[in-house]
Design a protein around this motif. Structure first.
Motif, PDB file in Angstrom:
ATOM      1  N   PRO A  82      -3.614   0.718 -10.378  1.00 29.22           N
ATOM      2  CA  PRO A  82      -4.901   1.627 -10.582  1.00 29.22           C
ATOM      3  C   PRO A  82      -6.032   1.885  -9.886  1.00 29.22           C
ATOM      4  CG  PRO A  82      -3.938   1.536 -12.198  1.00 29.22           C
ATOM      5  CD  PRO A  82      -3.301   0.416 -11.042  1.00 29.22           C
ATOM      6  N   THR A  83      -6.474   2.459  -8.896  1.00 29.88           N
ATOM      7  CA  THR A  83      -7.511   3.448  -7.627  1.00 29.88           C
ATOM      8  C   THR A  83      -9.154   2.992  -8.552  1.00 29.88           C
ATOM      9  OG1 THR A  83      -6.189   3.988  -6.541  1.00 29.88           O
ATOM     10  CG2 THR A  83      -8.899   4.557  -6.459  1.00 29.88           C
ATOM     11  N   GLU A 133      -1.196   8.653  -5.425  1.00 30.23           N
ATOM     12  CA  GLU A 133      -0.738   7.522  -6.907  1.00 30.23           C
ATOM     13  C   GLU A 133      -0.358   7.949  -7.652  1.00 30.23           C
ATOM     14  OE1 GLU A 133      -4.504   4.582  -6.962  1.00 30.23           O
ATOM     15  OE2 GLU A 133      -3.580   5.788  -9.436  1.00 30.23           O
ATOM     16  N   ASP A 146      -7.280  -3.169  -2.234  1.00 32.70           N
ATOM     17  CA  ASP A 146      -6.392  -2.025  -2.490  1.00 32.70           C
ATOM     18  C   ASP A 146      -5.176  -1.544  -2.287  1.00 32.70           C
ATOM     19  OD1 ASP A 146      -8.897  -0.657  -2.746  1.00 32.70           O
ATOM     20  OD2 ASP A 146      -9.554  -0.526   0.022  1.00 32.70           O
ATOM     21  N   TYR A 147      -4.606  -2.569  -2.915  1.00 34.88           N
ATOM     22  CA  TYR A 147      -2.597  -2.802  -2.894  1.00 34.88           C
ATOM     23  C   TYR A 147      -2.531  -1.887  -4.049  1.00 34.88           C
ATOM     24  CZ  TYR A 147      -3.327  -7.737  -0.973  1.00 34.88           C
ATOM     25  OH  TYR A 147      -3.388  -8.615  -0.445  1.00 34.88           O
ATOM     26  N   ASP A 148      -1.488  -1.148  -3.785  1.00 35.23           N
ATOM     27  CA  ASP A 148      -0.754  -0.238  -5.178  1.00 35.23           C
ATOM     28  C   ASP A 148      -0.743  -0.981  -5.614  1.00 35.23           C
ATOM     29  OD1 ASP A 148      -3.192   3.093  -4.143  1.00 35.23           O
ATOM     30  OD2 ASP A 148      -1.918   2.038  -2.473  1.00 35.23           O
ATOM     31  N   SER A 189       5.316   3.703   1.091  1.00 39.61           N
ATOM     32  CA  SER A 189       4.873   3.012   1.713  1.00 39.61           C
ATOM     33  C   SER A 189       4.309   2.818   3.032  1.00 39.61           C
ATOM     34  CB  SER A 189       5.526   1.172   1.093  1.00 39.61           C
ATOM     35  OG  SER A 189       6.245   1.765   0.322  1.00 39.61           O
ATOM     36  N   TYR A 198       1.142  -1.437  -0.047  1.00 34.59           N
ATOM     37  CA  TYR A 198      -0.530   0.502  -0.050  1.00 34.59           C
ATOM     38  C   TYR A 198       0.770   1.287   0.034  1.00 34.59           C
ATOM     39  CZ  TYR A 198      -3.588  -3.143   1.638  1.00 34.59           C
ATOM     40  OH  TYR A 198      -4.547  -4.154   1.953  1.00 34.59           O
ATOM     41  N   LYS A 199       0.762   2.182  -0.726  1.00 32.42           N
ATOM     42  CA  LYS A 199       1.457   3.247  -0.627  1.00 32.42           C
ATOM     43  C   LYS A 199       0.953   4.275   0.518  1.00 32.42           C
ATOM     44  CE  LYS A 199      -2.167   6.509  -2.976  1.00 32.42           C
ATOM     45  NZ  LYS A 199      -2.118   7.359  -1.828  1.00 32.42           N
TER      46      LYS A 199
END
Length: 139
Positions: free
Chosen positions: A55-56, A22, A79-81, A114, A15-16
């Motif tokens: 991407p979201t 992003e 929701d991993y980026d 992160s 996750y960021k």
């Protein structure tokens, strides 16, 4: 003739940080971090390294499709980026890499970009069923 051991596939789902956009995170991961980390990974025998950007804008539509079009209402899209994947000959290679002082410095920088308080590992052997379907033939 001896059969080669299958490579170990190791995914790290990241996750960021909330403090970074992003676009800024993806740029850092693919253009800044990768330039520094790549040579170090090669030194420790990492066979292959990839990054999957999530991407979201992809997540919402996929969640909707799962629930409405695919009949999978209880499935999730995390929701991993970023998912970074390593192919290894041995877990010892990853151990050697991650105990190198240069790696420790890279991780200090990663901690500013992160959210290292959460994440996910996936580890196993990849079984490729097909690859390189260049003619697009299919159904």
């Amino acid at each position: 003739m001896a059969t080669a051991s299958p490579l170990i596939k190791f995914d790290v789902c990241i996750y960021k940080s909330d403090d970074i956009s992003e676009d800024e995170f993806f740029n850092w991961a693919t253009k800044v971090y990768s330039v520094k980390a790549g040579p170090l990974m090669k030194r420790y025998g990492i066979v292959k390294w990839t990054q999957t950007l999530q991407p979201t804008g992809f997540r919402g539509p996929m969640r909707h499709a799962l629930k409405t079009d695919m009949g999978r209402p209880d499935w999730t899209v995390p929701d991993y980026d970023l998912v970074t994947t390593y192919w290894l000959r041995s877990l010892d290679d990853m151990q050697a890499l991650t105990t190198d002082p240069v790696w420790a410095e890279l991780e200090k920088d990663a901690a500013t970009k992160s959210n290292l308080s959460i994440g996910h590992f996936v580890i196993g052997h990849e079984v490729v069923q097909f690859e390189g379907n260049v003619d697009g033939a299919g159904a």
